[in-house]
Design a protein around this motif. Structure first.
Motif: not given
Length: 318
Positions: A108-113
């Motif tokens: 998975h690509v996990t994005e932390l915004v």
């Protein structure tokens, strides 16, 4: 797949003239062909003095794509892959791990915004330290804003490790620190180069027992925002190509990919993730990190998750 330049030795028709022609259309790698209007490209080649050779190059790239195309997988095969090869890596932050049912999932690509000073980099550093310590895997950390702190890594590793700082403990500590590879990256083309080099080296690293478990890009928006200004479709094509490559690395090599993104003003002043609707579909998981400056307590909320309802949140202390 690879940058066009790396294919020239094995495929002479993909020469510098062909590469220059492709670059004028925002195409720098094999992946870029997958998101480009090939009818338009062929039409443009037709107007070129070396049209026949350019069309041969286009056909050659098509053949490369076909040769590397993976077969369809049925649901049982996908489930088996998820259960046996896509492990969950703890971030080292109990609140985040509970929210994500264990941590960052490989594949998975996990994005932390989050806004500036919300703690995104601290989560990245803690995750890197925890994966290198507890999973004994290699971490590749792309630092786009001079925010990587080896001192914080040392602090986190010391907190995580159960070893005393005797001779044996020092060896473990040294191995952990050696497993975190940091690369300063200040433009998207450097990132592409590093990611392609990583892709080529992963199979040999696996054979040596040196498995890369986590790839961190802090922050992806720092690299993409400058190319979206006045470059129109070329900037968007590069952004999609970057996202495609990150997802490909995650899936095919069982990596957990963690990227950070900043926020911009949305409707009625409510902050929203930067990079727009085109990027929105890239990450498998999107998390929103928020908190007041000067306060160590943070809130993290699920914006998107393949197996979890949006809106779920938890609070934790950095």
């Amino acid at each position: 797949m690879a940058p066009l330049k790396s294919l020239e030795a094995e495929h002479p028709v993909i020469d510098s003239n062909f590469q220059t022609f492709c670059a004028s259309h925002g195409i720098f790698s094999v992946e870029d062909f997958l998101i480009h209007d090939l009818d338009e490209l062929a039409g443009s080649a037709q107007q070129h003095p070396t049209s026949e050779k350019l069309k041969q190059g286009i056909t050659e790239v098509h053949s490369i794509i076909d040769s590397q195309h993976q077969p369809w997988l049925n649901g049982l095969e996908l489930l088996d892959d998820a259960l046996h090869f896509k492990h969950v890596l703890s971030t080292g932050c109990e609140g985040i791990d509970l929210l994500l049912r264990g941590g960052l999932r490989e594949g998975h690509v996990t994005e932390l915004v989050g806004p500036s000073s919300s703690g995104k980099t601290q989560v990245c550093l803690l995750s890197a330290a925890n994966v290198a310590t507890k999973h004994m895997g290699t971490v590749v950390y792309l630092d786009t804003g001079n925010s990587f702190s080896p001192e914080r890594i040392v602090h986190f590793v010391g907190d995580i490790s159960d070893h005393a700082f005797d001779q044996a403990g020092q060896r473990v500590f040294q191995k952990v620190m050696n497993n975190i590879l940091c690369h300063p990256v200040f433009d998207i083309f450097t990132m592409f180069n590093l990611l392609h080099r990583l892709e080529f080296s992963l199979p040999s690293q696996m054979r040596k027992g040196e498995q890369v478990r986590l790839l961190v890009v802090d922050s992806i928006s720092s690299l993409i925002t400058p190319i979206l200004g006045n470059s129109g479709s070329q900037g968007r094509a590069l952004m999609i190509s970057a996202g495609y490559l990150l997802k490909k690395l995650a899936h095919e090599h069982n990596l957990a990919v963690l990227v950070t993104n900043h926020t911009v003003g949305g409707e009625k002043g409510i902050p929203k993730p930067a990079l727009g609707q085109t990027w929105k579909s890239i990450p498998h998981v999107r998390l929103l990190l928020s908190g007041d400056q000067g306060n160590s307590t943070r809130t993290i909320s699920v914006l998107r998750h393949p197996s979890m309802a949006s809106g779920k949140s938890t609070r934790f202390t950095i």
